[in-house]
Design a protein around this motif. Structure first.
Motif, short mmCIF file in Angstrom:
data_model
loop_
_atom_site.label_atom_id
_atom_site.label_comp_id
_atom_site.label_asym_id
_atom_site.label_seq_id
_atom_site.Cartn_x
_atom_site.Cartn_y
_atom_site.Cartn_z
N ILE A 64 0.73 -1.38 -0.28
CA ILE A 64 -0.14 0.07 -0.01
C ILE A 64 0.78 1.25 0.07
O ILE A 64 0.39 2.15 0.64
N GLY A 65 1.92 1.24 -0.78
CA GLY A 65 2.70 2.30 -0.76
C GLY A 65 3.72 2.62 0.30
O GLY A 65 4.34 3.80 0.08
N LEU A 66 3.93 1.65 1.25
CA LEU A 66 4.76 1.97 2.25
C LEU A 66 6.43 1.58 2.06
O LEU A 66 7.05 1.71 3.03
N GLU A 67 6.50 0.94 0.83
CA GLU A 67 7.98 0.65 0.78
C GLU A 67 9.04 1.57 0.91
O GLU A 67 10.19 1.14 0.97
N ASP A 68 8.64 2.94 0.80
CA ASP A 68 9.71 3.90 0.87
C ASP A 68 10.41 3.72 2.24
O ASP A 68 11.48 4.28 2.64
N TYR A 69 9.50 2.95 3.16
CA TYR A 69 10.09 2.87 4.68
C TYR A 69 10.33 1.48 4.92
O TYR A 69 10.16 1.19 6.33
N PHE A 70 10.69 0.94 4.07
CA PHE A 70 11.17 -0.66 4.28
C PHE A 70 12.66 -0.94 4.42
O PHE A 70 13.52 -0.13 4.01
N ARG A 71 12.92 -1.71 5.31
CA ARG A 71 14.13 -2.09 5.59
C ARG A 71 14.38 -3.74 5.42
O ARG A 71 13.55 -4.43 5.95
N ALA A 72 15.25 -4.21 4.35
CA ALA A 72 15.29 -5.50 3.99
C ALA A 72 16.02 -6.41 5.41
O ALA A 72 16.74 -5.89 5.72
N GLU A 73 15.21 -7.38 5.63
CA GLU A 73 15.71 -8.35 6.79
C GLU A 73 15.56 -9.80 6.50
O GLU A 73 15.14 -10.73 7.51
N GLY A 74 15.74 -10.11 5.51
CA GLY A 74 15.83 -11.58 5.02
C GLY A 74 14.61 -11.62 3.86
O GLY A 74 14.61 -11.03 2.99
N MET A 75 13.79 -12.49 4.41
CA MET A 75 12.46 -12.87 3.55
C MET A 75 11.46 -11.90 3.89
O MET A 75 10.14 -12.03 3.38
N THR A 76 11.70 -10.79 4.70
CA THR A 76 10.81 -9.74 5.11
C THR A 76 11.31 -8.59 4.99
O THR A 76 12.77 -8.08 4.88
#
Length: 265
Positions: A64-76
């Motif tokens: 829902i457009g939140l990906e600008d605030y994502f941090r990669a932590e494996g499979m999540t």
């Protein structure tokens, strides 16, 4: 409001100065489904008391457009109050090398795929693709930070836990090969590129033998295979020039592109 968020060494205390005052985003679609409303409700009620994670395999529409605030932590991807935008490799979120290194090298369990001959169905193979992407992203970040030794550990681990006899080599191995070249491990890079050239040249040979009525259904697959072969030539001749191996590979694969050019005339 993100003032209640407490950052500790495990969730990125060194990033505290990057925390934004508020998370603002846009849902870029004309409708909102119940699952979207559920996410919004969780965001409103959680108040940063518990971490919120999104599966990395669900696709952009689920974020829902939140990906600008994502941090990669494996499979999540973990939702964090740090705005990073889309990474240079086109994947959502950013990589904190300390956190992701610990996840991939110490925490993850591999279920025997790293030790035994096991059957990997289509679903499991898709999961391993995501693993290879994550290993490559981590290695690339470590290389950017000048941590070549740790990057090599990560790359070696990627092939240790996803061996070819269980997880056939695919396009994502190409990115791992590029990482090896980037840290000067040219012999290992050449080995992987040579294997990929074998795999995808045989694919193109197969597609070329199909009758026209069948060939139409695999046009996209053939184009992808040719694109990979072209990339392998570029890697070994322009990006990370290999004095002998590069020209040899280019000559070996040129027949596929000469035929293609002839068809386009």
């Amino acid at each position: 409001d993100v003032e209640v968020l407490e950052l500790n060494p495990e969730n990125g205390a060194e990033e505290a100065d990057q925390v934004v005052d508020a998370i603002r985003w846009e849902i870029k679609k004309d409708y909102v489904l119940k699952n979207d409303l559920t996410i919004i409700d969780i965001l409103a009620a959680n108040k940063w008391e518990r971490p919120i994670y999104f599966a990395s395999t669900t696709g952009l529409s689920s974020y829902i457009g939140l990906e600008d605030y994502f941090r990669a932590e494996g499979m999540t991807y973990r939702l964090v109050p740090i705005k990073s935008g889309r990474s240079a490799d086109g994947n959502p979120g950013y990589v904190n090398s300390n956190i992701l290194y610990d996840r991939m090298m110490n925490d993850f369990q591999w279920g025997g795929v790293d030790e035994n001959h096991v059957y990997m169905d289509e679903t499991n193979r898709r999961m391993t693709m995501s693993l290879r992407i994550t290993f490559s992203r981590l290695a690339e970040q470590l290389i950017k930070e000048g941590k070549d030794e740790k990057a090599k550990e990560v790359l070696d681990k990627a092939f240790e836990v996803t061996p070819e006899h269980n997880v056939p080599y695919d396009v994502f191995v190409m990115y791992l090969a590029e990482n090896y070249y980037a840290i000067g491990e040219n012999e290992r890079g050449n080995e992987l590129v040579s294997r990929l050239a074998d795999i995808y040249s045989k694919e193109v040979d197969y597609y070329n033998r199909l009758k026209p009525k069948f060939a139409k259904s695999v046009t996209r697959d053939k184009q992808q295979a040719l694109a990979i072969l072209s990339r392998l030539i570029s890697i070994t001749n322009q990006m990370y020039p290999q004095e002998e191996f590069g020209p040899e590979l280019r000559e070996r694969l040129s027949v596929y592109f000469a035929g293609l050019n002839q068809q386009n005339r």
